[in-house]
Scaffold this motif. Structure first.
Motif, PDB file in Angstrom:
ATOM      1  N   THR A 316     -32.474  25.718 -14.502  1.00  0.00           N
ATOM      2  CA  THR A 316     -33.582  24.783 -14.296  1.00  0.00           C
ATOM      3  C   THR A 316     -33.360  23.455 -15.016  1.00  0.00           C
ATOM      4  N   GLU A 317     -32.214  23.290 -15.700  1.00  0.00           N
ATOM      5  CA  GLU A 317     -32.040  22.167 -16.614  1.00  0.00           C
ATOM      6  C   GLU A 317     -31.082  21.100 -16.082  1.00  0.00           C
ATOM      7  N   LYS A 318     -31.285  19.891 -16.615  1.00  0.00           N
ATOM      8  CA  LYS A 318     -30.333  18.808 -16.413  1.00  0.00           C
ATOM      9  C   LYS A 318     -29.473  18.679 -17.662  1.00  0.00           C
ATOM     10  N   MET A 319     -28.235  18.190 -17.457  1.00  0.00           N
ATOM     11  CA  MET A 319     -27.300  18.102 -18.578  1.00  0.00           C
ATOM     12  C   MET A 319     -26.450  16.843 -18.453  1.00  0.00           C
ATOM     13  N   ILE A 320     -26.119  16.256 -19.602  1.00  0.00           N
ATOM     14  CA  ILE A 320     -25.160  15.150 -19.670  1.00  0.00           C
ATOM     15  C   ILE A 320     -23.930  15.627 -20.427  1.00  0.00           C
ATOM     16  N   ASP A 321     -22.753  15.350 -19.857  1.00  0.00           N
ATOM     17  CA  ASP A 321     -21.472  15.631 -20.520  1.00  0.00           C
ATOM     18  C   ASP A 321     -20.858  14.276 -20.866  1.00  0.00           C
ATOM     19  N   LEU A 322     -20.903  13.926 -22.145  1.00  0.00           N
ATOM     20  CA  LEU A 322     -20.456  12.619 -22.612  1.00  0.00           C
ATOM     21  C   LEU A 322     -18.998  12.701 -23.060  1.00  0.00           C
ATOM     22  N   PHE A 323     -18.200  11.701 -22.698  1.00  0.00           N
ATOM     23  CA  PHE A 323     -16.735  11.740 -22.889  1.00  0.00           C
ATOM     24  C   PHE A 323     -16.172  12.939 -22.107  1.00  0.00           C
ATOM     25  N   CYS A 324     -16.531  13.015 -20.836  1.00  0.00           N
ATOM     26  CA  CYS A 324     -16.277  14.234 -20.045  1.00  0.00           C
ATOM     27  C   CYS A 324     -14.833  14.412 -19.620  1.00  0.00           C
ATOM     28  N   GLY A 325     -14.004  13.352 -19.689  1.00  0.00           N
ATOM     29  CA  GLY A 325     -12.613  13.485 -19.274  1.00  0.00           C
ATOM     30  C   GLY A 325     -12.507  13.915 -17.829  1.00  0.00           C
ATOM     31  N   VAL A 337     -26.203  24.964 -14.619  1.00  0.00           N
ATOM     32  CA  VAL A 337     -27.386  24.105 -14.727  1.00  0.00           C
ATOM     33  C   VAL A 337     -27.783  23.601 -13.344  1.00  0.00           C
ATOM     34  N   ALA A 338     -28.922  22.916 -13.275  1.00  0.00           N
ATOM     35  CA  ALA A 338     -29.375  22.369 -11.990  1.00  0.00           C
ATOM     36  C   ALA A 338     -28.547  21.154 -11.599  1.00  0.00           C
ATOM     37  N   GLU A 339     -28.367  20.219 -12.562  1.00  0.00           N
ATOM     38  CA  GLU A 339     -27.593  19.003 -12.315  1.00  0.00           C
ATOM     39  C   GLU A 339     -26.829  18.625 -13.582  1.00  0.00           C
ATOM     40  N   LEU A 340     -25.658  18.032 -13.390  1.00  0.00           N
ATOM     41  CA  LEU A 340     -24.857  17.575 -14.524  1.00  0.00           C
ATOM     42  C   LEU A 340     -24.330  16.180 -14.240  1.00  0.00           C
ATOM     43  N   ALA A 341     -24.474  15.293 -15.226  1.00  0.00           N
ATOM     44  CA  ALA A 341     -23.906  13.948 -15.147  1.00  0.00           C
ATOM     45  C   ALA A 341     -22.810  13.824 -16.198  1.00  0.00           C
ATOM     46  N   GLY A 342     -21.615  13.434 -15.763  1.00  0.00           N
ATOM     47  CA  GLY A 342     -20.492  13.250 -16.671  1.00  0.00           C
ATOM     48  C   GLY A 342     -20.191  11.773 -16.853  1.00  0.00           C
ATOM     49  N   ILE A 343     -19.948  11.362 -18.100  1.00  0.00           N
ATOM     50  CA  ILE A 343     -19.676   9.958 -18.418  1.00  0.00           C
ATOM     51  C   ILE A 343     -18.354   9.853 -19.143  1.00  0.00           C
ATOM     52  N   GLU A 344     -17.499   8.942 -18.688  1.00  0.00           N
ATOM     53  CA  GLU A 344     -16.157   8.775 -19.261  1.00  0.00           C
ATOM     54  C   GLU A 344     -15.690   7.359 -18.947  1.00  0.00           C
ATOM     55  N   ILE A 345     -15.112   6.663 -19.929  1.00  0.00           N
ATOM     56  CA  ILE A 345     -14.718   5.272 -19.731  1.00  0.00           C
ATOM     57  C   ILE A 345     -13.434   5.136 -18.917  1.00  0.00           C
ATOM     58  N   VAL A 346     -12.583   6.174 -18.894  1.00  0.00           N
ATOM     59  CA  VAL A 346     -11.296   6.104 -18.188  1.00  0.00           C
ATOM     60  C   VAL A 346     -11.522   6.435 -16.709  1.00  0.00           C
ATOM     61  N   GLU A 347     -11.307   5.449 -15.849  1.00  0.00           N
ATOM     62  CA  GLU A 347     -11.620   5.619 -14.425  1.00  0.00           C
ATOM     63  C   GLU A 347     -10.769   6.685 -13.761  1.00  0.00           C
ATOM     64  N   THR A 348      -9.482   6.775 -14.134  1.00  0.00           N
ATOM     65  CA  THR A 348      -8.627   7.798 -13.514  1.00  0.00           C
ATOM     66  C   THR A 348      -9.109   9.203 -13.869  1.00  0.00           C
ATOM     67  N   SER A 349      -9.653   9.369 -15.078  1.00  0.00           N
ATOM     68  CA  SER A 349     -10.189  10.682 -15.465  1.00  0.00           C
ATOM     69  C   SER A 349     -11.427  11.020 -14.650  1.00  0.00           C
ATOM     70  N   ILE A 350     -12.266  10.012 -14.388  1.00  0.00           N
ATOM     71  CA  ILE A 350     -13.463  10.251 -13.578  1.00  0.00           C
ATOM     72  C   ILE A 350     -13.084  10.637 -12.155  1.00  0.00           C
ATOM     73  N   GLU A 351     -12.070   9.958 -11.602  1.00  0.00           N
ATOM     74  CA  GLU A 351     -11.610  10.327 -10.254  1.00  0.00           C
ATOM     75  C   GLU A 351     -11.096  11.764 -10.244  1.00  0.00           C
ATOM     76  N   SER A 352     -10.387  12.148 -11.306  1.00  0.00           N
ATOM     77  CA  SER A 352      -9.897  13.529 -11.406  1.00  0.00           C
ATOM     78  C   SER A 352     -11.058  14.503 -11.529  1.00  0.00           C
ATOM     79  N   ALA A 353     -12.076  14.141 -12.304  1.00  0.00           N
ATOM     80  CA  ALA A 353     -13.235  15.021 -12.472  1.00  0.00           C
ATOM     81  C   ALA A 353     -13.931  15.254 -11.129  1.00  0.00           C
ATOM     82  N   LYS A 354     -14.081  14.187 -10.346  1.00  0.00           N
ATOM     83  CA  LYS A 354     -14.703  14.327  -9.026  1.00  0.00           C
ATOM     84  C   LYS A 354     -13.878  15.253  -8.134  1.00  0.00           C
TER      85      LYS A 354
END
Length: 464
Positions: A316-325, A337-354
């Motif tokens: 039932t919860e929302k979650m943030i993963d900071l520096f998610c790599g 969880v219900a929803e998760l938002a990941g935040i990471e400054i390195v764009e290539t890592s975010i593309e990999s996470a997706k």
């Protein structure tokens, strides 16, 4: 200033510094007969030992030197098993029984949080490995100017120790590296000279998935695999294909920069694909040559499991993963969880996470390529307040501004994963004025025979 060539001292090791070297204080008289303090840093010495050391310039205030003789040894001192120990910089504690290493790491975390006003009894015993050898799934080797492949000598970045073995790297990785080393010598290919900036071969990165068995060999060179290298390149592909069939990614990477880093201007795939598959906690990840991924998969899995146990994610919860790599923690948490938002400054890592989320059929994630502090603000606006927040920052820590922003967002539970106990302790102190309580800290040893220690901690909101 005196012309003394050197002076011998008997030093008592009273503690270790943050890099695992012994610390001692001795006294000597200056030219006027007045006592002066000399602080010594003595690598490979253990707490409580008495050692003999020579100081070449005894009039200085600080000096670093290896012990010449152990006059009184620590009861946990053992004989190191690697022929490269004290030469290469990969390990600093092979002379210390593993149980002693774990106790020291626990004490380091306790001292770090106690220095910031926290109760050291909240720190649990460090989780170690059953077999603390051959645990690394990634290694970077360097070519010497004569073409030999090896590791940097400790304290002398320009000298390369020829590779015979590596007891912390996966066995298959060492065998694969030796094949490349022999190939380079057979073809008389020159290594890169850091002084003249001449030569062909710079580095060899080896990655292995202990879960899938796939291996990546990434060869960094100063030029493309042009026609004059055709015979050598073809031979490399044939050798690796025959002798190391688990290599699913054989890469030739151009690096013409003077900086001595494993970076690439262009990638040439000699065989296979430009990534390998790895798995952790039942989830599959794609790893490219520049992907950050935990280098000890056995202990990293334990770390993820500990984080899940502390965080207690709910559907039932929302979650943030900071520096998610690339989503190492995101994927197992997102499934819970219900929803998760990941935040990471390195764009290539975010593309990999997706891509990793898609590969694992996980559709309740949102990944944002942005600075941590600004990313939190943007996610809170569009995503809403999370009940759970996890952060896994770099060694430098998250910093006061990010921690205060986390405190103001008031998640019910915060799981902090850290690779640096000192910055971890200063970071979590920022949360106390916002009503958070430190519940437990669990150190995990991801790097046996080194001074590094990871830890996972839970903080809960109890009210300001």
């Amino acid at each position: 200033m005196t012309n003394i060539k050197g002076e011998n001292f008997i030093a008592d090791i009273h503690q270790l510094d943050v890099k695992g070297s012994g610390q001692a204080v001795v006294w000597r008289e200056n030219e006027h007969g007045n006592p002066k303090k000399l602080k010594l840093t003595i690598p490979y010495a253990l707490p409580g030992e008495k050692v003999s050391v020579t100081v070449e310039r005894p009039w200085v205030r600080r000096w670093r030197a290896k012990p010449e003789e152990i006059l009184q040894s620590h009861p946990e001192r053992i004989e190191p098993v690697c022929p490269h120990f004290q030469k290469c910089g990969g390990c600093v504690w092979q002379h210390w029984d593993y149980s002693g290493q774990l106790k020291q790491k626990t004490n380091h975390v306790k001292q770090a949080i106690e220095a910031q006003g926290f109760d050291p009894s909240l720190v649990q015993d460090t989780v170690g490995m059953e077999d603390p050898w051959h645990y690394r799934n990634k290694m970077e080797f360097t070519f010497a100017p004569d073409g030999t492949l090896g590791l940097h000598e400790q304290g002398n970045f320009r000298n390369i120790i020829s590779l015979e073995t590596c007891l912390i790297a996966g066995k298959n990785m060492v065998e694969a590296a030796m094949e490349v080393a022999n190939w380079a010598l057979d073809h008389k290919l020159p290594g890169y000279n850091k002084d003249t900036h001449e030569g062909l071969l710079r580095h060899l990165m080896v990655r292995e998935s202990f879960a899938t068995g796939e291996i990546m060999l990434a060869l960094f060179a100063t030029e493309a695999p042009n026609s004059h290298l055709e015979n050598a390149v073809n031979d490399l592909s044939e050798r690796i294909g025959k002798k190391v069939p688990n290599v699913k990614s054989l890469l030739w990477l151009e690096n013409t920069e003077w900086a001595d880093r494993t970076q690439a201007a262009k990638t040439h795939i000699l065989a296979g694909r430009d990534f390998i598959y790895d798995e952790m906690v039942g989830y599959r990840y794609r790893l490219w040559f520049d992907t950050f991924f935990q280098t000890n998969p056995t202990q990293a899995q334990k770390l993820v499991e500990i984080a899940l146990e502390m965080g207690q994610p709910k559907k039932t919860e929302k979650m943030i993963d900071l520096f998610c790599g690339v989503g190492t923690f995101s994927l197992p948490f997102a499934s819970r969880v219900a929803e998760l938002a990941g935040i990471e400054i390195v764009e290539t890592s975010i593309e990999s996470a997706k891509r990793n989320a898609e590969d694992n059929d996980i559709s309740n994630t949102y990944f944002l390529a942005k600075d941590a502090r600004l990313g939190i603000d943007q996610v809170l606006e569009t995503f809403g307040k999370p009940e759970l927040l996890l952060l896994d920052p770099p060694r430098s820590g998250a910093g006061g501004k990010v921690m205060r922003r986390i405190g103001r967002s008031k998640p019910e539970r915060i799981v902090y994963v850290s690779c640096n106990p000192d910055t971890f302790a200063t970071d979590i102190k920022e949360l106390i004025p916002f009503g958070y309580k430190l519940e437990v800290v669990q150190p995990v040893d991801l790097f046996p025979h080194t001074y590094h220690v990871e830890c996972c901690a839970l903080l809960t909101y109890v009210g300001e």
